[in-house]
Design a protein around this motif. Structure first.
Motif, PDB file in Angstrom:
ATOM      1  N   THR A 134     -44.950   1.678  25.082  1.00 49.42           N
ATOM      2  CA  THR A 134     -46.344   1.897  25.476  1.00 49.42           C
ATOM      3  C   THR A 134     -47.057   2.804  24.471  1.00 49.42           C
ATOM      4  O   THR A 134     -48.198   2.541  24.083  1.00 49.42           O
ATOM      5  N   GLU A 135     -46.381   3.863  24.032  1.00 50.90           N
ATOM      6  CA  GLU A 135     -46.953   4.754  23.012  1.00 50.90           C
ATOM      7  C   GLU A 135     -47.150   4.008  21.697  1.00 50.90           C
ATOM      8  O   GLU A 135     -48.166   4.182  21.016  1.00 50.90           O
ATOM      9  N   GLN A 136     -46.184   3.189  21.336  1.00 48.59           N
ATOM     10  CA  GLN A 136     -46.267   2.403  20.112  1.00 48.59           C
ATOM     11  C   GLN A 136     -47.455   1.434  20.185  1.00 48.59           C
ATOM     12  O   GLN A 136     -48.209   1.285  19.220  1.00 48.59           O
ATOM     13  N   LEU A 137     -47.637   0.791  21.340  1.00 45.25           N
ATOM     14  CA  LEU A 137     -48.766  -0.125  21.524  1.00 45.25           C
ATOM     15  C   LEU A 137     -50.100   0.606  21.399  1.00 45.25           C
ATOM     16  O   LEU A 137     -51.046   0.078  20.806  1.00 45.25           O
ATOM     17  N   ALA A 138     -50.182   1.809  21.949  1.00 38.95           N
ATOM     18  CA  ALA A 138     -51.420   2.592  21.852  1.00 38.95           C
ATOM     19  C   ALA A 138     -51.741   2.887  20.388  1.00 38.95           C
ATOM     20  O   ALA A 138     -52.902   2.770  19.965  1.00 38.95           O
ATOM     21  N   ARG A 139     -50.713   3.271  19.620  1.00 42.58           N
ATOM     22  CA  ARG A 139     -50.942   3.531  18.188  1.00 42.58           C
ATOM     23  C   ARG A 139     -51.382   2.254  17.475  1.00 42.58           C
ATOM     24  O   ARG A 139     -52.286   2.277  16.638  1.00 42.58           O
ATOM     25  N   LEU A 140     -50.752   1.128  17.807  1.00 42.16           N
ATOM     26  CA  LEU A 140     -51.127  -0.140  17.172  1.00 42.16           C
ATOM     27  C   LEU A 140     -52.536  -0.577  17.568  1.00 42.16           C
ATOM     28  O   LEU A 140     -53.268  -1.112  16.740  1.00 42.16           O
ATOM     29  N   HIS A 141     -52.916  -0.343  18.825  1.00 40.66           N
ATOM     30  CA  HIS A 141     -54.283  -0.676  19.250  1.00 40.66           C
ATOM     31  C   HIS A 141     -55.301   0.160  18.487  1.00 40.66           C
ATOM     32  O   HIS A 141     -56.362  -0.344  18.090  1.00 40.66           O
ATOM     33  N   ASP A 142     -54.970   1.430  18.249  1.00 48.07           N
ATOM     34  CA  ASP A 142     -55.854   2.291  17.457  1.00 48.07           C
ATOM     35  C   ASP A 142     -55.982   1.737  16.033  1.00 48.07           C
ATOM     36  O   ASP A 142     -57.080   1.684  15.477  1.00 48.07           O
ATOM     37  N   CYS A 143     -54.885   1.314  15.464  1.00 49.50           N
ATOM     38  CA  CYS A 143     -54.902   0.714  14.124  1.00 49.50           C
ATOM     39  C   CYS A 143     -55.715  -0.576  14.118  1.00 49.50           C
ATOM     40  O   CYS A 143     -56.512  -0.818  13.201  1.00 49.50           O
ATOM     41  N   LEU A 144     -55.526  -1.393  15.146  1.00 50.53           N
ATOM     42  CA  LEU A 144     -56.264  -2.650  15.242  1.00 50.53           C
ATOM     43  C   LEU A 144     -57.760  -2.399  15.380  1.00 50.53           C
ATOM     44  O   LEU A 144     -58.568  -3.113  14.777  1.00 50.53           O
ATOM     45  N   ASP A 145     -58.153  -1.375  16.125  1.00 49.65           N
ATOM     46  CA  ASP A 145     -59.574  -1.029  16.246  1.00 49.65           C
ATOM     47  C   ASP A 145     -60.164  -0.701  14.877  1.00 49.65           C
ATOM     48  O   ASP A 145     -61.267  -1.142  14.548  1.00 49.65           O
ATOM     49  N   ILE A 170     -59.036  -1.702  11.923  1.00 54.70           N
ATOM     50  CA  ILE A 170     -59.065  -2.946  11.137  1.00 54.70           C
ATOM     51  C   ILE A 170     -60.227  -3.823  11.577  1.00 54.70           C
ATOM     52  O   ILE A 170     -60.964  -4.368  10.741  1.00 54.70           O
ATOM     53  N   ASP A 171     -60.426  -3.965  12.894  1.00 50.51           N
ATOM     54  CA  ASP A 171     -61.544  -4.769  13.404  1.00 50.51           C
ATOM     55  C   ASP A 171     -62.884  -4.211  12.925  1.00 50.51           C
ATOM     56  O   ASP A 171     -63.782  -4.970  12.534  1.00 50.51           O
ATOM     57  N   THR A 172     -63.020  -2.888  12.931  1.00 51.01           N
ATOM     58  CA  THR A 172     -64.261  -2.255  12.455  1.00 51.01           C
ATOM     59  C   THR A 172     -64.490  -2.571  10.984  1.00 51.01           C
ATOM     60  O   THR A 172     -65.606  -2.910  10.578  1.00 51.01           O
ATOM     61  N   LYS A 173     -63.445  -2.488  10.195  1.00 51.64           N
ATOM     62  CA  LYS A 173     -63.581  -2.754   8.755  1.00 51.64           C
ATOM     63  C   LYS A 173     -63.852  -4.233   8.498  1.00 51.64           C
ATOM     64  O   LYS A 173     -64.657  -4.577   7.624  1.00 51.64           O
ATOM     65  N   VAL A 174     -63.219  -5.130   9.237  1.00 45.26           N
ATOM     66  CA  VAL A 174     -63.476  -6.562   9.087  1.00 45.26           C
ATOM     67  C   VAL A 174     -64.940  -6.853   9.399  1.00 45.26           C
ATOM     68  O   VAL A 174     -65.626  -7.551   8.640  1.00 45.26           O
TER      69      VAL A 174
END
Length: 145
Positions: free
Chosen positions: A98-109, A111-115
């Motif tokens: 769950t902690e790992q997913l939260a970190r990945l969601h933050d990373c994905l956010d 990346i989505d902003t930059k895209v």
């Protein structure tokens, strides 16, 4: 070999694990049951072994250490009566995932902003780097100094 018994090669095909990895998993105590041997000494697996190994593949993909999988396998081998220990182990790993997913969601956010930024930038026909702030040259020099 009985119809339900599987060779190490068949298990490798079904699980995606190499024969070498299957042998390693056996040596490290990651299997939830003892691997039987046929009259020729070859390993004989069951459908339940394949199901357990499929779970191990998912546990590893989720970042579960081999030592934790080994502990879980040991608890399963011991049989009934230790379900609370198994649950605790799985809850701890669930927290980690769950902690790992939260970190990945933050990373994905990010990346989505930059895209989105680059898509807008290119659609507008703009030039230059959209990540860098647009500042006057002397203001940029002042910020660096």
């Amino acid at each position: 070999m009985a119809d339900r018994d599987l060779s190490i090669g068949q298990v490798a095909q079904r699980t995606g694990l190499s024969v070498h990895t299957l042998r390693l998993y056996e040596r490290r105590g990651l299997l939830a049951s003892d691997v039987r041997r046929d009259a020729s000494g070859r390993r004989v697996y069951t459908a339940w072994d394949v199901e357990w190994l499929a779970n191990c593949v998912k546990f590893r993909a989720s970042g579960m250490p081999l030592t934790t999988i080994s502990r879980l396998a040991q608890l399963v081998r011991e049989g009934n009566g230790n379900e609370a220990d198994r649950l605790q182990l799985l809850r701890e790993h669930r927290r980690h995932v769950t902690e790992q997913l939260a970190r990945l969601h933050d990373c994905l956010d990010l990346i989505d902003t930059k895209v989105t930024s680059y898509e807008r930038h290119l659609a507008a026909g703009a030039t230059g780097d959209p990540w860098r702030p647009r500042t006057a040259p002397d203001e940029h020099a002042h910020r660096l100094g």
